[in-house]
Design a protein around this motif. Structure first.
Motif, PDB file in Angstrom:
ATOM      1  N   ARG A 216      12.225  11.586  38.511  1.00 44.85           N
ATOM      2  CA  ARG A 216      11.838  11.462  37.105  1.00 44.85           C
ATOM      3  C   ARG A 216      12.866  10.654  36.316  1.00 44.85           C
ATOM      4  N   LEU A 217      14.125  10.726  36.703  1.00 46.36           N
ATOM      5  CA  LEU A 217      15.177   9.994  35.999  1.00 46.36           C
ATOM      6  C   LEU A 217      15.076   8.496  36.223  1.00 46.36           C
ATOM      7  N   ASN A 219      12.653   6.468  35.849  1.00 47.33           N
ATOM      8  CA  ASN A 219      11.919   5.767  34.799  1.00 47.33           C
ATOM      9  C   ASN A 219      12.671   5.730  33.477  1.00 47.33           C
ATOM     10  N   ASP A 220      13.758   6.482  33.373  1.00 45.76           N
ATOM     11  CA  ASP A 220      14.496   6.576  32.110  1.00 45.76           C
ATOM     12  C   ASP A 220      15.815   5.823  32.124  1.00 45.76           C
ATOM     13  N   GLY A 238      20.532   6.008  29.871  1.00 44.34           N
ATOM     14  CA  GLY A 238      19.174   6.482  29.663  1.00 44.34           C
ATOM     15  C   GLY A 238      18.523   5.826  28.459  1.00 44.34           C
ATOM     16  N   LYS A 239      17.206   5.804  28.461  1.00 49.06           N
ATOM     17  CA  LYS A 239      16.465   5.327  27.301  1.00 49.06           C
ATOM     18  C   LYS A 239      16.609   6.334  26.156  1.00 49.06           C
ATOM     19  N   GLU A 241      14.429   7.850  24.493  1.00 48.82           N
ATOM     20  CA  GLU A 241      13.501   8.986  24.603  1.00 48.82           C
ATOM     21  C   GLU A 241      13.906   9.989  25.673  1.00 48.82           C
ATOM     22  N   SER A 242      14.911   9.666  26.490  1.00 47.59           N
ATOM     23  CA  SER A 242      15.377  10.611  27.511  1.00 47.59           C
ATOM     24  C   SER A 242      16.448  11.553  26.989  1.00 47.59           C
ATOM     25  N   CYS A 330      15.064  -2.138  26.810  1.00 44.88           N
ATOM     26  CA  CYS A 330      14.281  -1.034  26.247  1.00 44.88           C
ATOM     27  C   CYS A 330      12.846  -1.479  26.052  1.00 44.88           C
TER      28      CYS A 330
END
Length: 619
Positions: A216-217, A219-220, A238-239, A241-242, A330
């Motif tokens: 899952r990480l 994608n961030d 991280g992005k 949103e993370s 981003c």
């Protein structure tokens, strides 16, 4: 007068030094695995029993040692990493002081089997409490095999103050993660009580991060990369949103060595200014490569505190690198080319004069002139037939709900529109005024005998919910609410260890988790009353709180979980409340066991005295 100063025996000196270097089982694994890395190993296996209390075994396929080196390696300040003091400013190895093996042998029973490439036979040496018990030839593969048993067997006070097995195992996994994240080209495995916890194959850095912390990480993560004359910065952030409140994976490495650096942490968070809410944490994996002469790693035995010669310049480079990564990678809204059937919006052309729109209206229209054609409430003809044979209904008080129907003057056959009797307007209670007032959606103000009482609504709700959840846990009375679409929560190995300890309490609170393997859990049910709360983020927060506090007893675990749930479900700052909601909140707060402070010690209530108000306003 006789002399009173004397040299301590080597065994005592080693035990004293071990107090700084070997603090817990995780320290043993850190030192042995780093030695294996320095020996050029491509495969490193770690096996622990009872979180390292009973035994710790580290097996590698590195260069190995000769018979003489195997004996000398356990002496204090014996090392192959440096030769002179100037070598401290050109370090390219993890270890260099030569204290680790001597400190381990001073507080444990150690066995070593090792063989060098080209040797037909290896050597086996056993040491207990700094005393060499035996050394003999042995048949073994190339590399080293360390077996550390009965840690702190001769220092009972240190063994007594070790934490629970779950806490110590969590510390071991956390220390192991810091090493495996630096060397993605090395194969690592980790077993606890015969169960495989990690099996990491050699690969890229991004793949290693995903293997440790979950898919899952992937994608961030945004790549970071900048190369300057002062330092090279690469890794991932991280992005926005993370971001999460707690439990974000934040790692700094310099020249392949893990470090803690609050100053550089602020540099990363400065790049996310106004992109994430205040107090949120963003995951990052930042790797710095600098000239070894510009840093000092020899300021603490654990080597996690590193001093930089040009901290401010590195701070600026780091902030710029992260900002550049956010700006370049981003995600932005994509262009939609599917425009079939949509209205054509012409582009602006400054060379063409656009004519202003011409309004169209009826100059004869008069809204105050009655007209049958403009009656909006007219009923269709023949509507009376629908009520033939039905008794007339009456409204409240015995009056007819419908007014009498008179024929239209213009058309006798057409009935007049139906009109409902107006409902009586509510009459407010005389002398009734709000008991509470809200200030900026954050504070509830109430007049009391001694002055003006101010209540923090968020903290008050935290206290209320905390005692409510704690009571439900103690009575095992929490209900579980099934979710329509189960979500998947991914946990790192260190978090999985703590989650296993919290599992019975989480079930008692109403969580329904299904183990999917690989650190993934399906959330099939959540405690009742958590509407609108992100259950996955809540679980990560609860596990992170438990790790930070190092909870041991069942009572401490329950309090930690109840506080985490209360914080997540409490009324947020800025939410507008009506007087009834404020009145309920105040009444429930004063029914709590402690109305003045939250469970973590923050003030809930303050009172502005009447005399202070009069003093501020003057005579």
């Amino acid at each position: 007068m006789s002399d009173v100063i004397q040299l301590l025996p080597d065994s005592v000196a080693n035990q004293i030094a071990a107090g700084e270097v070997i603090q817990r089982p995780a320290s043993v694994i850190k030192e042995l695995v780093e030695n294996a890395v320095d020996a050029g190993a491509t495969t490193i296996n770690v096996l622990v029993v009872d979180a390292g209390r009973t035994s710790i075994q580290v097996i590698d396929n590195g260069a190995g040692m000769s018979e003489t080196d195997a004996r000398l390696a356990f002496e204090r300040h014996a090392t192959s990493k440096i030769r002179k003091a100037d070598d401290l400013f050109a370090l390219h190895t993890m270890g260099f002081r030569g204290e680790a093996l001597a400190s381990i042998a001073a507080v444990a029973q150690v066995g070593l089997k090792t063989r060098m490439e080209g040797s037909d036979i290896g050597t086996h040496i056993t040491i207990s409490g700094s005393k060499v018990l035996s050394q003999e030839p042995v048949s073994c593969p190339v590399g080293s095999n360390f077996m550390v048993e009965n840690l702190f067997f001769n220092v009972p006070a240190r063994r007594k103050f070790l934490k629970s097995n779950a806490t110590e195992l969590n510390n071991i996994v956390a220390a192991y993660e810091r090493i495996v994240l630096v060397y993605p080209d090395i194969n690592f495995t980790f077993h606890s009580n015969g169960t495989e916890v990690m099996n990491l194959r050699a690969g890229s850095l991004r793949q290693r991060i995903v293997d440790v912390f979950g898919r899952r990480l992937n994608n961030d993560m945004l790549p970071v990369g900048v190369d300057t004359a002062l330092c090279r910065v690469h890794g991932f952030v991280g992005k926005p949103e993370s971001a999460r409140k707690k439990g974000a994976h934040e790692y700094f490495f310099v020249n392949g060595r893990y470090m803690k650096h609050p100053y550089f942490h602020k540099a990363v968070m400065n790049a996310f200014d106004r992109l994430v809410p205040i107090g949120m944490q963003v995951p990052y994996f930042i790797y710095l490569e600098v000239d070894p002469a510009n840093i000092d790693v020899n300021i603490h035995p654990t080597k996690t505190e590193i001093k930089f010669e040009n901290e401010q310049a590195v701070w600026q480079i780091l902030t710029a690198a992260v900002k550049d990564s956010i700006g370049r990678f981003c995600e932005v809204p994509s262009i939609d080319f599917d425009t079939e059937g949509r209205p054509d919006i012409p582009l602006f052309d400054p060379a063409v004069d656009a004519a202003p729109p011409v309004p169209d209206f009826n100059p004869q229209y008069n809204p105050f002139k009655a007209s049958a054609s403009h009656r909006s409430g007219s009923a269709p003809a023949g509507w009376q037939q629908l009520y033939d044979g039905q008794p007339a209904e009456t409204g409240g008080g015995g009056e007819d709900l419908f007014e009498s129907v008179a024929p239209d003057a213009d058309d006798p056959e057409k009935p007049a529109p139906v009109q409902l009797s107006p409902a009586p307007a509510p009459v407010p209670a005389e002398g009734k005024s709000p008991a509470h007032y809200q200030y900026k959606g954050c504070y509830i103000m109430t007049a009391v005998k001694s002055g003006l009482m101010i209540i923090d609504q968020h903290r008050a709700d935290v206290r209320i919910r905390y005692e409510r959840y704690l009571d439900r846990i103690s009575r095992r009375a929490s209900g579980s609410q099934r979710v329509l679409f189960p979500e998947v929560a991914q946990f790192a190995p260190s978090e999985t260890v703590m989650l296993a300890k919290l599992f019975p309490e989480l079930e008692a609170m109403g969580f329904d988790l299904a183990d999917l393997g690989g650190g993934s859990y399906a959330v099939n049910g959540v405690p009742a009353g958590l509407d609108g709360v992100d259950c996955v983020d809540l679980l990560h927060t609860m596990v992170a709180d438990a790790i930070d506090k190092g909870t041991g007893s069942l009572d401490e675990i329950n309090k930690s979980l109840a506080l985490s749930m209360a914080r997540s479900a409490a009324i947020p700052q800025g939410q507008v409340l009506d007087n009834r909601e404020m009145d309920n909140l105040v009444n429930e707060l004063f029914a709590c066991s402690n109305v003045n402070y939250t469970p973590d010690g923050k003030s809930i209530i303050c009172i502005l005295p009447q005399k202070e108000i009069e003093h501020l306003l003057g005579d």
